[in-house]
Design an enzyme around this catalytic site. Structure first.
Site, PDB file in Angstrom:
ATOM      1  CB  THR A  81      -0.948  -0.006   1.220  1.00  0.00           C
ATOM      2  OG1 THR A  81      -1.596  -1.278   1.275  1.00  0.00           O
ATOM      3  CG2 THR A  81      -1.993   1.083   1.109  1.00  0.00           C
ATOM      4  NE  ARG A 134      -1.806   0.301   5.967  1.00  0.00           N
ATOM      5  CZ  ARG A 134      -1.592  -0.875   5.367  1.00  0.00           C
ATOM      6  NH1 ARG A 134      -0.671  -1.695   5.839  1.00  0.00           N
ATOM      7  NH2 ARG A 134      -2.269  -1.218   4.296  1.00  0.00           N
TER       8      ARG A 134
HETATM    9  C1  NCD Z   1      -3.436  -5.872   4.373  1.00  0.00           C
HETATM   10  C2  NCD Z   1      -3.700  -4.884   5.478  1.00  0.00           C
HETATM   11  O1  NCD Z   1      -2.854  -4.064   5.813  1.00  0.00           O
HETATM   12  O2  NCD Z   1      -4.827  -4.910   5.969  1.00  0.00           O
HETATM   13  N1  NCD Z   1      -2.258  -5.616   3.668  1.00  0.00           N
HETATM   14  C3  NCD Z   1      -2.339  -4.858   2.539  1.00  0.00           C
HETATM   15  O3  NCD Z   1      -2.599  -3.692   2.600  1.00  0.00           O
HETATM   16  N2  NCD Z   1      -2.165  -5.462   1.364  1.00  0.00           N
HETATM   17  C4  NCD Z   1      -3.560  -7.286   4.780  1.00  0.00           C
HETATM   18  C5  NCD Z   1      -2.783  -7.787   5.941  1.00  0.00           C
HETATM   19  O4  NCD Z   1      -1.971  -7.083   6.550  1.00  0.00           O
HETATM   20  O5  NCD Z   1      -2.983  -8.961   6.269  1.00  0.00           O
END
Ligand code: NCD
Length: 342
Positions: A81, A134
Site C-alpha cells: 500500500t 494508515r
Molecule cells: C493488508 C492490510 O494491511 O490490511 N495488507 C495490505 O494492505 N495489502 C492485509 C494484511 O496485513 O494482512
C-alpha cells in the site's frame, strides 16, 4: 452535503460520516466503501485505471498531479500500500510527496501527541492537497477527515476498513474473470480481525449482482455477525463454514488472508495465535479440487497460508493483484485531485 458541511454539523469526530461519492470523486475523502453509491462509480475508476496501465506499460511519465502536494502518513507496517501510493503519486508527476512510513515509531505520537493535533500539524507544515492515512484505530480516518481541510484517503484503518484494497481486489476480479456478477467468492482465514475482507465483501454487496460469498474460518475468527447481517440485508447470499473442501469445487474466487498476529499480540494471546496460524494452507494439492477458471487472491503479506509452489499455477493472481494496486491508486488520486489528462 459537502464534507465541510458534514464536519460543521457533526460537531464531533465520532459522528463524522464521509460524503457519498455520488458519481464524482473530485475533492472527496475516500474512507469507506460505503461511500460508493453505484456500479458506475467503480466502472469509471476502472476505466481510468486502464488508462493508467497503458501509461505505465509505455513507461510514460504523466503530469496530472504536477502542482499537487500529497502526504502519506503510515502508523502501521506496509509494503504494497505504501509503495504503490508513493509510486502512483510520482507516476502522476507529483513533485511534492511527503511520505512518512514510521509515524508510529518516530513521530510525536511517541510523545503522546493526538491524531487531531498531528493532522493539523501536518497541514500547517506541508500545505497538502491530499492526506493518505494508515492507522491502527478503527475510526482514525473519520477522525482525521474531521480535522483536515484536505481530503483523506483511508489506506487501512484498524480492523475496520481498507477501501482502496477493495477497489484493487474488485478490479483484479474483473480483469481476471471478465465479470463481477454471478460469482461465488470464498473468503478464507481471519475474517474477524482482517479489514480487507470486510471492505471487499461490502463493496461486492454494493456493486455486484447475484454474488454468493462463502466465509471460511475457524469459529473464533468468524466475520462479525453484524456485518454478515448487513451483507444479507443487501441481498447477498452468505454461507459460513469451517471447511474449505466443502465449497472449493464451486468457487470462482478464493480470497486468502493471514491470521492477524498483531491483534493477538495486543491482547496477549500469542498461544492462541500459534494454534490458529496453521488452520489453512493452500497447496497445489488443495487446488486440484478447484475449477480451472477460478482465481486465487491474497492481499499479502502471506505467512504460510499459500505454499510457494502455488505461485506458478496460472490461477494464482496475487502478484498481478499487487500491480493492479498501482493502477487503481493512480486512478483514485487523479480522480480525487482533478481531471486526469488522458
Ligand atoms: C493488508 C492490510 O494491511 O490490511 N495488507 C495490505 O494492505 N495489502 C492485509 C494484511 O496485513 O494482512
Amino acid at each position: 452535503m459537502t464534507r465541510h458541511e458534514a464536519r460543521e454539523l457533526s460537531s464531533h469526530a465520532e459522528r463524522f460520516v464521509p460524503e457519498k461519492i455520488d458519481g464524482d470523486f473530485f475533492g472527496k475523502d475516500f474512507i469507506s466503501v460505503e461511500q460508493i453509491t453505484s456500479r458506475g462509480e467503480v466502472e469509471c475508476l476502472f476505466r481510468v485505471a486502464e488508462v493508467m496501465r497503458k501509461s505505465v506499460e509505455a513507461r510514460r511519465q504523466r503530469n496530472d498531479l504536477r502542482d499537487k502536494t500529497v502526504v502519506e502518513l503510515f502508523y502501521q507496517p506496509s509494503t504494497r500500500t505504501f509503495a504503490s501510493f508513493l509510486a502512483a503519486a510520482r507516476w502522476l508527476g507529483c513533485q511534492r510527496v511527503v511520505a512518512i512510513p514510521g509515524m508510529g515509531a518516530y513521530s510525536s505520537a511517541v510523545k503522546g501527541e493526538s491524531l487531531p493535533d498531528t493532522i493539523r500539524t501536518i497541514e500547517e507544515t506541508t500545505a497538502p492537497d491530499l492526506i493518505i492515512l494508515r492507522h491502527p484505530v478503527d475510526n482514525s480516518s473519520e477522525e482525521a477527515a474531521f480535522y483536515a481541510q484536505a481530503p483523506v484517503i483511508n489506506a487501512g484503518s484498524g480492523k475496520k476498513e481498507h477501501p482502496t484494497q477493495a477497489i484493487l481486489d474488485l478490479f483484479t476480479i474483473y480483469q481476471e474473470l471478465g465479470k463481477m456478477d454471478g460469482l461465488h467468492v470464498a473468503m478464507l482465514g481471519d475474517l474477524k480481525y482482517g479489514r480487507t475482507v470486510k471492505s471487499l465483501a461490502k463493496l461486492l454487496a454494493i456493486v455486484a449482482k447475484d454474488t454468493k460469498i462463502s466465509l471460511v474460518s475457524p469459529e473464533i475468527l468468524k466475520m462479525p455477525w453484524d456485518l454478515v447481517r448487513d451483507l444479507r440485508m443487501r441481498g447477498m447470499e452468505v454461507y459460513e463454514t469451517e471447511n474449505l473442501d466443502e465449497i472449493l469445487p464451486a468457487v470462482d474466487v478464493l480470497y486468502v488472508t493471514r491470521v492477524q498476529k498483531e491483534w493477538f499480540e495486543a491482547a496477549g494471546k500469542m498461544a492462541l495465535y500459534h494454534k490458529l496460524k496453521g488452520a489453512y494452507e493452500v497447496t497445489p494439492e488443495t487446488l486440484k479440487m478447484a475449477k480451472e477458471d477460478m482465481v486465487v487472491m491474497h492481499p499479502f503479506p502471506r505467512v504460510g497460508e499459500i505454499a510457494y509452489e502455488v505461485d506458478s499455477d496460472p490461477r494464482a493472481a496475487y502478484f498481478r493483484q499487487m500491480r493492479n494496486g498501482l493502477y487503481t491508486r493512480m486512478a483514485l488520486l487523479a480522480l480525487i485531485l482533478g481531471k486526469h489528462d488522458g
